[in-house]
Design an enzyme around this catalytic site. Sequence first.
Site, short mmCIF file in Angstrom:
data_model
loop_
_atom_site.label_atom_id
_atom_site.label_comp_id
_atom_site.label_asym_id
_atom_site.label_seq_id
_atom_site.Cartn_x
_atom_site.Cartn_y
_atom_site.Cartn_z
N SER A 203 0.82 -1.22 0.00
CA SER A 203 0.00 0.00 0.00
C SER A 203 0.85 1.27 0.00
O SER A 203 0.41 2.33 0.44
CB SER A 203 -0.98 0.01 1.19
OG SER A 203 -1.81 -1.14 1.16
N ARG A 204 2.08 1.15 -0.47
CA ARG A 204 3.02 2.28 -0.57
C ARG A 204 3.37 2.87 0.80
O ARG A 204 3.83 4.01 0.90
CB ARG A 204 2.45 3.38 -1.47
CG ARG A 204 2.12 2.92 -2.89
CD ARG A 204 3.38 2.50 -3.63
NE ARG A 204 3.12 2.19 -5.02
CZ ARG A 204 2.98 0.96 -5.52
NH1 ARG A 204 3.04 -0.08 -4.69
NH2 ARG A 204 2.77 0.76 -6.79
#
Length: 231
Positions: A203-204
């Site tokens: 999810s970065r």
Amino acid sequence: MDLVIPSPDKLKVVSRRQYDPPDSLSPAAVARDPFEQFRTWLTEVQDAVLEPEAMSLSTASAAGVPSSRFVLFKQLDRRGFVFYTNYTSRKSRELAANPHAALAFYWKEVSRQVRVVGRVERLAAAESDEYFRSRPVGSRLGAWASEQSSVVGEGEVRARLEQVKARFGVADDTQDADIPLPEFWGGWRVVPDEIEFWSGKPSRLHDRVRYLRVEGSSDDAPQWRIDRLAP
């Protein structure tokens, strides 16, 4: 990675990769010395990553115009990160005019990056000579033959190479020869003021740990402040 072409004059990259390395990165888990941390990471990735010594080198002109290219990292000593090049090249001219640089290593296979920002200094001629004499014959000849970053005609570099081979008495099958260090070639050292270690996460929400040199600490025995950065 997927490419989307919504119109003839537009292209979009749609990335679906999610990072999920098994390890976590935090200020509490890293070495107190960023050089030690770098040595650990480079040792860990040397068999998993193709050419892990490749690094992006960013320089800027005296007017602040940036340029980047990939070079090969060759040494980490007690002061910083070392690479070698022609001193008349664009990168060297910019480093002479604006003695600061940024480095970036990207090890895709293990979802890791290392970023370095610092001041630069030329290596002593004796240090450059020691490395130069360890290079293969062809690489030493190439350093003499290429006026790096200059405009050349087709076949001009090959013609210069033949002249250099004749000058130093080198045949095509020569395994070694006494080819001296050119006065226009040698090493640069990036003395870091900042080093960041990055580990990709889902999810970065990546892990980022930054070392900042404590103001006033010496280049030979620096002190560091260690912080976590938001992804």
